[in-house]
Design a protein around this motif. Structure first.
Motif, PDB file in Angstrom:
ATOM      1  N   MET A   1       0.636  -1.152   0.012  1.00  0.00           N
ATOM      2  CA  MET A   1       0.250   0.045  -0.129  1.00  0.00           C
ATOM      3  C   MET A   1       0.924   0.732   0.027  1.00  0.00           C
ATOM      4  O   MET A   1       1.340   1.759   0.552  1.00  0.00           O
ATOM      5  CB  MET A   1      -0.518  -0.362   1.073  1.00  0.00           C
ATOM      6  N   ALA A   2       0.521   2.288  -0.826  1.00  0.00           N
ATOM      7  CA  ALA A   2       1.105   3.511  -0.850  1.00  0.00           C
ATOM      8  C   ALA A   2       0.618   4.674   0.402  1.00  0.00           C
ATOM      9  O   ALA A   2      -0.396   3.899   0.750  1.00  0.00           O
ATOM     10  CB  ALA A   2       1.017   4.068  -2.855  1.00  0.00           C
ATOM     11  N   CYS A   3       1.580   5.623   0.345  1.00  0.00           N
ATOM     12  CA  CYS A   3       1.388   6.345   1.717  1.00  0.00           C
ATOM     13  C   CYS A   3       0.161   6.888   0.865  1.00  0.00           C
ATOM     14  O   CYS A   3      -0.625   7.343   1.847  1.00  0.00           O
ATOM     15  CB  CYS A   3       2.299   7.924   1.275  1.00  0.00           C
ATOM     16  N   ARG A   4      -0.479   6.699  -0.621  1.00  0.00           N
ATOM     17  CA  ARG A   4      -1.504   8.302  -0.669  1.00  0.00           C
ATOM     18  C   ARG A   4      -2.730   7.108   0.033  1.00  0.00           C
ATOM     19  O   ARG A   4      -3.870   7.878   0.522  1.00  0.00           O
ATOM     20  CB  ARG A   4      -1.679   7.897  -2.480  1.00  0.00           C
ATOM     21  N   VAL A   7      -2.410   7.808   4.196  1.00  0.00           N
ATOM     22  CA  VAL A   7      -3.569   8.706   4.553  1.00  0.00           C
ATOM     23  C   VAL A   7      -5.086   8.748   4.561  1.00  0.00           C
ATOM     24  O   VAL A   7      -5.620   9.942   5.453  1.00  0.00           O
ATOM     25  CB  VAL A   7      -3.363   9.824   4.073  1.00  0.00           C
ATOM     26  N   GLU A   8      -5.374   7.836   3.945  1.00  0.00           N
ATOM     27  CA  GLU A   8      -7.405   8.151   4.687  1.00  0.00           C
ATOM     28  C   GLU A   8      -7.311   7.228   5.829  1.00  0.00           C
ATOM     29  O   GLU A   8      -8.638   6.922   5.596  1.00  0.00           O
ATOM     30  CB  GLU A   8      -7.070   7.229   2.920  1.00  0.00           C
ATOM     31  N   SER A  11      -6.742   8.002  10.419  1.00  0.00           N
ATOM     32  CA  SER A  11      -7.976   8.670  11.035  1.00  0.00           C
ATOM     33  C   SER A  11      -8.530   6.199  12.196  1.00  0.00           C
ATOM     34  O   SER A  11      -8.418   6.530  13.548  1.00  0.00           O
ATOM     35  CB  SER A  11      -9.312   9.538  10.923  1.00  0.00           C
ATOM     36  N   ASP A  12      -8.785   6.199  11.005  1.00  0.00           N
ATOM     37  CA  ASP A  12      -8.922   4.730  11.255  1.00  0.00           C
ATOM     38  C   ASP A  12      -7.876   4.276  12.786  1.00  0.00           C
ATOM     39  O   ASP A  12      -8.674   3.224  13.298  1.00  0.00           O
ATOM     40  CB  ASP A  12      -9.833   3.785  10.522  1.00  0.00           C
ATOM     41  N   GLY A  35       6.681  10.384   6.554  1.00  0.00           N
ATOM     42  CA  GLY A  35       6.049  11.129   5.815  1.00  0.00           C
ATOM     43  C   GLY A  35       4.963  10.882   6.510  1.00  0.00           C
ATOM     44  O   GLY A  35       3.645  11.993   7.020  1.00  0.00           O
ATOM     45  N   GLU A  37       4.238   9.254   8.877  1.00  0.00           N
ATOM     46  CA  GLU A  37       4.108   9.317  11.130  1.00  0.00           C
ATOM     47  C   GLU A  37       4.152  10.764  10.419  1.00  0.00           C
ATOM     48  O   GLU A  37       2.999  10.611  11.783  1.00  0.00           O
ATOM     49  CB  GLU A  37       5.869   8.745  10.956  1.00  0.00           C
ATOM     50  N   THR A  38       4.520  11.533  10.708  1.00  0.00           N
ATOM     51  CA  THR A  38       3.778  12.470  10.681  1.00  0.00           C
ATOM     52  C   THR A  38       2.613  13.451  10.642  1.00  0.00           C
ATOM     53  O   THR A  38       1.574  13.586  11.436  1.00  0.00           O
ATOM     54  CB  THR A  38       4.657  13.910   9.243  1.00  0.00           C
ATOM     55  N   VAL A  39       2.293  12.528   9.452  1.00  0.00           N
ATOM     56  CA  VAL A  39       0.729  12.724   9.539  1.00  0.00           C
ATOM     57  C   VAL A  39       0.000  12.109  10.766  1.00  0.00           C
ATOM     58  O   VAL A  39      -1.128  12.599  10.963  1.00  0.00           O
ATOM     59  CB  VAL A  39       0.124  12.357   7.670  1.00  0.00           C
TER      60      VAL A  39
END
Lengths: 76, 189
Positions: A1-4, A7-8, A11-12, A35, A37-39
């Motif tokens: 799975m990619a970062c894109r 990031v979705e 929250s879950d 990246g 981890e920052t999000v």
């Protein structure tokens, strides 16, 4: 799975709402990706800041009206 | 009256989603409390009390809204962006790169911002303003979850949402508030 995709899912992930396999997958990704981890850290802090917001208050009129509903019920 | 005080503002906002004016929303909240008082003996404790109260509220609000001819489609309340990416796609490498979908430029890391500033009243004001601009169902799910600390299950039951919808609404709302905080903290760099 990619970062894109990750990031979705943060929250879950934070709410531990993902199926166990995905939860582990996201965790593994986060441990190697600065990246994402920052999000995650930002979403976590956002949740923390939201917890410091004050809830709105009832107006005096609303409070009095609702008091009346209870009063009438008890005495009705 | 403690519960009335605590649940009041969110009950009013939820009612307002389904009816046309603030005044009608106030009436719906009154009717809901009346329904709670009348039905209290039948409350079985299978859900939390506040969830049960909200179910009564939402039922009354929906009925009232239908009677007013105000039946908004779910997308109007929930927002029409639920299936959109929450992050600017240009932040990620394209399909022709050696790592498609990975960061092309790392996100701004606000952890370098002093805590006094990140946690300042101004940041909270920005968050409050962002909440006002969210589609109402996104805003309410976020408030119940992160401002008031309800569980996801309680929210789902209270607002009559599917598990997926509750999660997506929460994710979208958090993503927008996160972006607003980032824009705010970045502007002071």
């Amino acid at each position: 799975m990619a970062c894109r995709d990750i990031v979705e899912m943060v929250s879950d992930y934070l709410d531990e709402a993902l199926p166990a396999e995905e939860q582990a997958h996201v965790q593994a990704h986060l441990s190697t990706c600065d990246g994402c981890e920052t999000v995650l850290a930002q979403v976590r802090q956002t949740v923390h800041l939201l917890g410091r917001l004050e809830e709105e208050h009832l107006t005096d009129l609303q409070r009095e009206t609702l008091r009346g509903v209870f009063h009438d019920h008890v005495n009705g | 009256m403690d519960l009335v005080e605590r649940l009041g503002p969110s009950m009013r906002r939820v009612a307002r989603m389904f009816v046309s004016t603030d005044a009608v929303a106030d009436e719906v909240v009154q009717d809901a409390w009346l329904g709670v008082l009348q039905g209290l003996a039948k409350f079985e404790g299978r859900s939390s009390l506040r969830t049960w109260i909200f179910r009564i509220l939402v039922n009354i609000a929906k009925t009232r809204g239908q009677r007013e001819g105000r039946s908004l489609p779910f997308a109007t309340l929930a927002g029409d962006d639920l299936d959109q990416p929450s992050w600017d796609p240009s932040a990620f490498l394209g399909p022709d790169s050696d790592a498609p979908g990975h960061w092309s430029s790392l996100p701004f890391d606000w952890r370098g911002v002093p805590e006094e500033r990140a946690e300042a009243a101004e940041t909270l004001r920005v968050i409050g303003a962002t909440l006002q601009d969210l589609p109402p169902m996104q805003a309410e799910v976020l408030r119940l979850r992160d401002v008031l600390g309800w569980s996801s299950e309680e929210i789902r039951n209270a607002l009559d949402l599917t598990d997926t919808n509750q999660r997506v609404l929460l994710h979208r709302a958090r993503a927008k508030v996160r972006a607003a905080v980032e824009a705010h903290l970045r502007s002071g760099e």
